[in-house]
Scaffold this motif. Structure first.
Motif, PDB file in Angstrom:
ATOM      1  N   LYS A  71       0.818  -1.213   0.000  1.00  0.00           N
ATOM      2  CA  LYS A  71       0.000   0.000   0.000  1.00  0.00           C
ATOM      3  C   LYS A  71       0.853   1.264   0.000  1.00  0.00           C
ATOM      4  CE  LYS A  71      -3.371   2.154   3.033  1.00  0.00           C
ATOM      5  NZ  LYS A  71      -4.182   1.965   4.237  1.00  0.00           N
ATOM      6  N   ASP A  72       1.971   1.265   0.731  1.00  0.00           N
ATOM      7  CA  ASP A  72       2.813   2.459   0.821  1.00  0.00           C
ATOM      8  C   ASP A  72       3.611   2.737  -0.452  1.00  0.00           C
ATOM      9  OD1 ASP A  72       4.326   0.188   1.313  1.00  0.00           O
ATOM     10  OD2 ASP A  72       5.736   1.218   2.623  1.00  0.00           O
ATOM     11  N   GLU A  73       3.582   1.844  -1.427  1.00  0.00           N
ATOM     12  CA  GLU A  73       4.275   2.043  -2.702  1.00  0.00           C
ATOM     13  C   GLU A  73       3.371   2.663  -3.767  1.00  0.00           C
ATOM     14  OE1 GLU A  73       7.329  -1.739  -2.375  1.00  0.00           O
ATOM     15  OE2 GLU A  73       5.331  -2.080  -3.209  1.00  0.00           O
ATOM     16  N   ILE A  74       2.103   2.914  -3.407  1.00  0.00           N
ATOM     17  CA  ILE A  74       1.111   3.434  -4.352  1.00  0.00           C
ATOM     18  C   ILE A  74       0.876   4.920  -4.094  1.00  0.00           C
ATOM     19  CG2 ILE A  74      -1.258   3.232  -5.189  1.00  0.00           C
ATOM     20  CD1 ILE A  74      -1.262   0.374  -4.057  1.00  0.00           C
ATOM     21  N   THR A  75       0.843   5.693  -5.170  1.00  0.00           N
ATOM     22  CA  THR A  75       0.476   7.098  -5.093  1.00  0.00           C
ATOM     23  C   THR A  75      -0.741   7.305  -5.984  1.00  0.00           C
ATOM     24  OG1 THR A  75       2.791   7.730  -4.816  1.00  0.00           O
ATOM     25  CG2 THR A  75       1.275   9.470  -5.458  1.00  0.00           C
ATOM     26  N   LEU A  76      -1.755   7.921  -5.412  1.00  0.00           N
ATOM     27  CA  LEU A  76      -2.998   8.191  -6.132  1.00  0.00           C
ATOM     28  C   LEU A  76      -3.219   9.695  -6.108  1.00  0.00           C
ATOM     29  CD1 LEU A  76      -5.394   6.754  -7.484  1.00  0.00           C
ATOM     30  CD2 LEU A  76      -6.469   6.638  -5.243  1.00  0.00           C
TER      31      LEU A  76
END
Length: 153
Positions: A71-76
């Motif tokens: 989850k911490d590797e995703i940027t939205l």
């Protein structure tokens, strides 16, 4: 070691028929089988984020497959009606045993952008579970066009 190349029965059969070697379909199979052996680590398809978009009465639902991602590797991000999903993965493996040391580093990034208009930016919600990023994009209430005929004098 760098002069070694995987050699299996499928490759040997193709090499026995030199006229077929330059056939593009067979050549493609040869290349695929060369890199898909145990000699080489499995290469992931970088940049191929699979996304499904569904439309409901009051919202859009976007689901992106992100296997092996935390989850911490995703940027939205939503900017100027452009929704962007970005993933940046930086992995380092270090293994030491009796007579050898293995160090591997992998870095990869991928992103997809979608033009989304008429959505309530403040009500967008995202959830990440079991490798699936699910984004709910509520629609703005669209007022029906008030058409009026104009008389010409």
């Amino acid at each position: 070691m760098f002069g070694l190349s995987p050699y299996n029965r499928r490759n040997r059969e193709m090499m026995n028929r030199p006229s077929d070697f330059f056939n593009f379909d067979n050549f493609s199979n040869f290349i695929d089988s060369f890199f898909n052996t145990d000699f080489f680590p499995q290469v992931q398809n970088v940049g191929q984020m699979k996304v499904d978009i569904k439309e409901k009465d009051n919202k859009y639902i976007l689901e992106a497959e992100l296997p092996g991602v935390n989850k911490d590797e995703i940027t939205l991000e939503l900017r100027n009606d452009m929704l962007t999903i970005s993933v940046e993965k930086n992995e380092q493996i270090e293994e030491t045993k009796e007579n050898y040391i293995r160090k591997e580093r992998r870095y990869g990034s991928q992103s997809r952008s979608f033009y989304v208009e008429n959505v309530k930016a403040e009500d967008i919600k995202a959830n990440f579970e079991n490798g699936i990023l699910s984004i709910s994009l509520p629609k703005k209430e669209v007022k029906p066009n008030s058409n009026r005929k104009i008389d010409i004098n």
